[in-house]
Design an enzyme around this catalytic site. Structure first.
Site, PDB file in Angstrom:
ATOM      1  N   CYS A  76      36.107  41.755  39.532  1.00 44.14           N
ATOM      2  CA  CYS A  76      35.791  42.904  40.370  1.00 44.14           C
ATOM      3  C   CYS A  76      36.235  44.178  39.657  1.00 44.14           C
ATOM      4  CB  CYS A  76      36.505  42.763  41.713  1.00 44.14           C
ATOM      5  SG  CYS A  76      36.457  44.245  42.726  1.00 44.14           S
ATOM      6  N   GLU A  77      35.340  45.127  39.542  1.00 45.71           N
ATOM      7  CA  GLU A  77      35.670  46.346  38.808  1.00 45.71           C
ATOM      8  C   GLU A  77      36.622  47.259  39.573  1.00 45.71           C
ATOM      9  OE1 GLU A  77      31.989  49.388  39.703  1.00 45.71           O
ATOM     10  OE2 GLU A  77      31.689  47.889  38.150  1.00 45.71           O
ATOM     11  N   HIS A  78      36.831  47.010  40.849  1.00 50.67           N
ATOM     12  CA  HIS A  78      37.713  47.878  41.639  1.00 50.67           C
ATOM     13  C   HIS A  78      39.196  47.549  41.464  1.00 50.67           C
ATOM     14  CE1 HIS A  78      33.963  48.329  44.296  1.00 50.67           C
ATOM     15  NE2 HIS A  78      34.025  49.318  43.435  1.00 50.67           N
ATOM     16  N   HIS A  79      39.524  46.261  41.340  1.00 56.04           N
ATOM     17  CA  HIS A  79      40.933  45.865  41.219  1.00 56.04           C
ATOM     18  C   HIS A  79      41.215  45.001  39.987  1.00 56.04           C
ATOM     19  CE1 HIS A  79      40.398  46.676  45.585  1.00 56.04           C
ATOM     20  NE2 HIS A  79      41.511  47.345  45.368  1.00 56.04           N
ATOM     21  N   GLN A 117      29.654  42.303  43.242  1.00 54.15           N
ATOM     22  CA  GLN A 117      28.750  41.192  43.531  1.00 54.15           C
ATOM     23  C   GLN A 117      27.338  41.670  43.846  1.00 54.15           C
ATOM     24  OE1 GLN A 117      30.328  38.214  46.180  1.00 54.15           O
ATOM     25  NE2 GLN A 117      28.289  37.563  46.815  1.00 54.15           N
ATOM     26  N   HIS A 145      36.483  36.639  46.742  1.00 51.33           N
ATOM     27  CA  HIS A 145      37.048  37.740  45.966  1.00 51.33           C
ATOM     28  C   HIS A 145      38.566  37.727  46.109  1.00 51.33           C
ATOM     29  CE1 HIS A 145      33.219  40.077  45.287  1.00 51.33           C
ATOM     30  NE2 HIS A 145      32.838  39.133  46.119  1.00 51.33           N
ATOM     31  N   CYS A 147      40.573  39.945  45.297  1.00 54.75           N
ATOM     32  CA  CYS A 147      41.078  41.235  45.765  1.00 54.75           C
ATOM     33  C   CYS A 147      41.127  41.273  47.295  1.00 54.75           C
ATOM     34  CB  CYS A 147      40.247  42.393  45.211  1.00 54.75           C
ATOM     35  SG  CYS A 147      38.495  42.300  45.560  1.00 54.75           S
TER      36      CYS A 147
END
Length: 187
Positions: A76-79, A117, A145, A147
């Protein structure tokens, strides 16, 4: 493209930032291990080693082809935590087909980069349409996920389901329903 030294320096800063000693015996090699791991799990940032979704010359088919429960993982590019699960890919050829291993290979390539995703699902469907030019395709991805499982809301086991439908799968509810029934068979 990858800068191992920069990654190692960054990981060392993270180790220090969480209050650990980067010279502690168990952590001394961690920056190097993470740099090598990143090189592997983010391989999709580099051009593919071979052409994706190469069609088989001389073979034709015009009915649904479906691969289900294709395992994959991404980050996941956010976390920068993993998400993983299964993808289901269906397409109805307009004559042209690909080898069955080509579809999971394309999924793996697109998943090996910082992702969300929703984008992964769309990118795979769009790639199938671009390369195979089928009458239609459908991609459904189910993933957990980390995260969401191990931080924040802390709800392990929750599956996020995304879909992308193109061509006849979008236009024909009957075709879409057939694919969904095949995907969910024996669940």
């Amino acid at each position: 493209m990858f800068d191992r030294e920069k990654i190692k320096k960054g990981v060392r800063l993270i180790i220090e930032g969480i209050g650990e000693n980067p010279e502690r015996e168990g952590l001394v090699e961690t920056p190097d291990r993470i740099a090598r791991m990143y090189e592997e799990i983010f391989k999709g940032l580099e051009p593919p080693e071979e052409e994706l979704l190469k069609c088989i010359e001389g073979e034709t088919h015009d009915e649904m082809v479906l691969l289900r429960n294709i395992p994959f993982y991404s980050v996941c590019e956010h976390h920068f935590l993993p998400f993983f699960g299964n993808a289901h890919i269906a397409y109805i050829p307009d004559g042209r087909i690909v080898g069955l291993s080509e579809l999971p290979r394309a999924l793996d390539y697109l998943a090996k980069r910082p992702q969300v995703q929703e984008r992964l699902t769309k990118q795979l469907a769009d790639l199938i349409v671009e390369k195979i030019k089928p009458k239609g395709c459908m991609v459904v991805i189910e993933a957990e996920h980390l995260c969401m499982s191990m931080r924040g809301i802390k709800k392990p086991g929750v599956k996020t389901i995304t879909s992308a439908v193109r061509g006849i799968f979008r236009k024909s509810q009957t075709t879409r329903q057939e694919a969904l029934e095949l995907i969910n068979k024996d669940k």
